[in-house]
Each structure stands twice: as C-alpha cells, then as structure tokens.
Write a protein that holds these residues in place. Structure first.
Motif, mmCIF file in Angstrom:
data_model
loop_
_atom_site.group_PDB
_atom_site.id
_atom_site.type_symbol
_atom_site.label_atom_id
_atom_site.label_comp_id
_atom_site.label_asym_id
_atom_site.label_seq_id
_atom_site.Cartn_x
_atom_site.Cartn_y
_atom_site.Cartn_z
ATOM 1 N N PHE A 109 0.830 -1.214 0.000
ATOM 2 C CA PHE A 109 0.000 0.000 0.000
ATOM 3 C C PHE A 109 0.867 1.268 0.000
ATOM 4 O O PHE A 109 1.850 1.358 0.756
ATOM 5 N N ARG A 118 -0.444 7.623 2.066
ATOM 6 C CA ARG A 118 -1.155 8.779 1.530
ATOM 7 C C ARG A 118 -0.805 10.039 2.320
ATOM 8 O O ARG A 118 -0.431 9.980 3.487
ATOM 9 N N ASN A 138 -4.196 2.554 10.365
ATOM 10 C CA ASN A 138 -4.868 2.972 9.134
ATOM 11 C C ASN A 138 -5.340 1.674 8.506
ATOM 12 O O ASN A 138 -4.607 1.026 7.763
ATOM 13 N N PRO A 139 -6.558 1.264 8.835
ATOM 14 C CA PRO A 139 -7.014 -0.077 8.432
ATOM 15 C C PRO A 139 -7.517 -0.092 6.992
ATOM 16 O O PRO A 139 -7.688 0.969 6.386
ATOM 17 N N PRO A 140 -7.781 -1.276 6.463
ATOM 18 C CA PRO A 140 -8.539 -1.312 5.214
ATOM 19 C C PRO A 140 -9.952 -0.841 5.551
ATOM 20 O O PRO A 140 -10.611 -1.487 6.359
ATOM 21 N N TYR A 141 -10.402 0.279 4.978
ATOM 22 C CA TYR A 141 -11.722 0.786 5.387
ATOM 23 C C TYR A 141 -12.626 1.189 4.227
ATOM 24 O O TYR A 141 -13.694 1.772 4.420
ATOM 25 N N VAL A 142 -12.202 0.921 3.001
ATOM 26 C CA VAL A 142 -13.090 1.278 1.880
ATOM 27 C C VAL A 142 -14.254 0.280 1.858
ATOM 28 O O VAL A 142 -14.029 -0.931 1.885
ATOM 29 N N LEU A 196 -13.110 3.334 -7.076
ATOM 30 C CA LEU A 196 -11.787 3.899 -6.783
ATOM 31 C C LEU A 196 -11.041 4.166 -8.086
ATOM 32 O O LEU A 196 -11.323 3.530 -9.109
ATOM 33 N N VAL A 204 -5.532 2.699 -8.007
ATOM 34 C CA VAL A 204 -5.699 2.064 -6.690
ATOM 35 C C VAL A 204 -6.321 0.685 -6.880
ATOM 36 O O VAL A 204 -5.819 -0.330 -6.381
ATOM 37 N N ALA A 256 -5.379 -4.373 1.569
ATOM 38 C CA ALA A 256 -5.041 -3.145 2.293
ATOM 39 C C ALA A 256 -6.191 -2.143 2.310
ATOM 40 O O ALA A 256 -6.199 -1.215 3.116
ATOM 41 N N ILE A 257 -7.155 -2.316 1.407
ATOM 42 C CA ILE A 257 -8.205 -1.297 1.292
ATOM 43 C C ILE A 257 -9.617 -1.818 1.528
ATOM 44 O O ILE A 257 -10.507 -1.061 1.895
ATOM 45 N N ARG A 277 -12.107 12.009 8.584
ATOM 46 C CA ARG A 277 -11.177 10.955 8.158
ATOM 47 C C ARG A 277 -10.538 10.218 9.342
ATOM 48 O O ARG A 277 -9.963 9.149 9.178
HETATM 49 N N1 GLN Z 1 -8.219 6.327 1.356
HETATM 50 C C1 GLN Z 1 -7.567 5.227 0.717
HETATM 51 C C2 GLN Z 1 -7.677 5.330 -0.753
HETATM 52 O O1 GLN Z 1 -7.563 6.377 -1.233
HETATM 53 C C3 GLN Z 1 -8.014 3.901 1.273
HETATM 54 C C4 GLN Z 1 -7.378 3.788 2.544
HETATM 55 C C5 GLN Z 1 -7.710 2.638 3.377
HETATM 56 O O2 GLN Z 1 -8.579 1.781 3.139
HETATM 57 N N2 GLN Z 1 -7.022 2.661 4.438
HETATM 58 O O3 GLN Z 1 -7.768 4.385 -1.477
#
Ligand code: GLN
Ligand code: SAM
Length: 279
Positions: free
Chosen positions: A82, A85, A177-181, A189, A193, A201-202, A263
């Motif tokens: 990953f 960012r 910073n977890p996978p959070y999408v 996306l 990405v 990771a996402i 965020r």
């Molecule tokens: N914000 C991230 C992106 O732009 C995703 C980050 C996440 O899941 N930690 O893809």
C-alpha cells in the motif's frame, strides 16, 4: 537526451515540462542533469518508454520509482505494498498534536511499508513501537525501511493477524490505518488504486467497518484501562462507529482531513480542542 525528451513528449501527448519532470522522477536525478547525458542511448529510451507506458496504463509512479516521501522520510516502497497517503502524513501530525499524554508503548496494526511506525519514533522519542502486518511483502518492505533508518531498536516488527502474537501485552496507544473502503465502493476507486494496490489493504468489507470494529473490540484486552486508539476511517462510517463507541461508553471524537472530510477517529485520551482549525 533532448531528442528522447522531445519524442516522449510527442508520443505521450505531454508538454516538455511534464516529460522532464517524469523522466527526472523515474531516473531519480535532478531535472537539469537529464541534459548532462549527451548520448541518446537506445536502452535509455526503451527504459523510459516502458515506464511512461506503464504510467499511462495506471501503474502508480511510486511503484515505478520504488520510493515514496512520507513526512521527513524517503521510504523504499515495494510494488504491491500500500502506498502511504498524504492524509496519513496529517494523521501522524494529528496524533502528536492531540494526544494528552506521552505514550511509551505503541502498537501499529497494518504497518504496510512502515511509514506510520517510523514517523511515530520521531513524534514520541521515548516510545517503543510494535508494528504488525499480515502481508509478508509488507513486512519485508517495512523491515528494509526500519533498518535503513536504524530504528530496529525502536520498532519491533512482526508478521501477524491483528493482535494475535500479543497474549498479555499492554499498549498505551494503538494506531491503525485499516482497510476501510466499503466493498461496494471499491469499483469506484481510481484505476491506479483498484487495479494495482493490494485489495487486502483497502477492502473493509460491507460498509468498510469490519476491520475497525474488530480492532475496537480487541483493543480493550491490550490496554490498561480504557484503550487509546487513533484510526483512519471513512466519513460514511461515523454513525455506525458512534453507536458502537457510545454503547461501550468510550470517549471519542472524529476529525477532518485537509480536504475537509471526516477521516480520523480518536478514542480515549485525546484533546479535541487542539484539532487545528485552519480549514
Ligand atoms: N483512502 C484510501 C484510498 O484512497 C483507502 C485507505 C484505506 O482503506 N485505508 O484508497
Ligand atoms: N500503515 C500503512 C499506511 O498507512 O500507509 C498501510 C495501511 S493499509 C491501508 C492497511 C494495511 O493493513 C495493509 O498493509 C494490509 O496488509 C494490512 N492488513 C490487512 N489485514 C490485516 C490483518 N488482519 N492484520 C494485520 N494487518 C493487516
């Protein structure tokens, strides 16, 4: 070299400036130094042409240069790990600004190339940091960066699923910073990405909160009293997470990133009044 730059600029519909900037980043030399190379070697042209084509097809530039700047650190980045960012650079800044105490034992779950853990050694010079990632490639990448900055005494790096190796460890601060999408939004996306960065990771599962909820649940076991947790989240998750945290009776607040989007989630001893207000 002038010829190569001109040809690439024509063939990829870029201005000379853009072509020079990309070539300089890809060859990792200052822009003016491109022209110190008088010979137009066919290998150099082939090399640049291939990289320009990959870029055009959406491969992130960080995967071609195999490096990324994160706060004060120029980090090695393995393609497939990953890419840190700028929102996460600001996340590290916020942790330092908002925390009410000096954490001595910090755990970062899902360290990727090690960016957060490495930057936290500077924010908290007295802290010992444990960093984990489930992905072997990420762990190798983080190890290289940790060794490069001589931080092996400060950061203990482990390949692990969540907190699995820490039976009776207590942390003052847990950062992630977890996978959070939300899985249903992954298709939206950017291609770079979606197609090139690691899904693990996402992808935060349905609604994107699967990892976050598990982390909040498990964090209590690894904390003295109430857990202190700093997390990146998606702005659509605030209602669901508020409900969970209120049920658990934990103090928390959300904070916005530099683009005015919620965020970050801070749980425990953080000072909401110190959130910068220059937005
Ligand atoms: N914000 C991230 C992106 O732009 C995703 C980050 C996440 O899941 N930690 O893809
Ligand atoms: N900390 C890095 C950063 O901020 O740039 C990487 C964050 S990336 C969004 C999430 C990371 O969590 C990935 O490196 C991924 O491999 C890791 N990960 C996913 N599932 C995990 C798990 N069950 N346990 C530990 N790490 C995990």
């Amino acid at each position: 070299m002038k010829e190569i730059i001109k040809k690439l600029s024509n063939d990829f519909a870029l201005s000379i400036d853009e072509t020079e900037l990309l070539a300089s980043a890809l060859l990792q030399k200052p822009r003016f130094a491109l022209y110190l190379q008088n010979e137009c070697s066919p290998e150099l042209e082939r090399h640049l042409r291939l990289k320009f084509t990959l870029l055009k097809n959406g491969v992130p530039i960080e995967y071609l240069t195999k490096q990324v700047q994160f706060l004060n650190y120029r980090l090695k980045l393995y393609p497939g790990v990953f890419i840190p960012r700028l929102e996460t650079e600001y996340f590290v800044e916020l942790i330092r600004k908002l925390i009410k105490f000096k954490p001595l034992k910090i755990c970062e779950i899902g360290t990727g190339c090690g960016a957060i853990a490495i930057a936290l050694t500077e924010s908290f010079p007295d802290a010992q940091i444990v960093a984990t990632d489930i992905c072997e490639l990420a762990v190798q990448n983080a190890r290289e960066n940790i060794l490069h900055f001589h931080l092996e005494e400060r950061i203990n790096l482990l390949r692990a699923d969540f907190f699995s190796p820490f039976k009776s460890r207590i942390f003052d601060l847990i950062v992630c910073n977890p996978p959070y999408v939300p899985r249903e939004r992954i298709k939206d996306l950017p291609k770079s990405v979606r197609d090139f960065e690691p899904r693990r990771a996402i992808d935060g599962g349905k609604g994107g909160t699967r990892f976050i909820k598990k982390l909040i649940d498990e964090a209590t076991t690894y904390s003295r009293n109430h857990p202190n947790i700093a997390l990146e989240i998606d702005e659509e998750q605030t209602d669901e997470l508020s409900q969970i945290l209120q049920n658990k009776n934990l103090p928390y607040f959300f904070a916005k990133d530099l683009f005015n989007k919620i965020r970050y989630l801070f749980i425990g001893e953080f000072n909401k009044c110190k959130v910068p207000s220059y937005l």
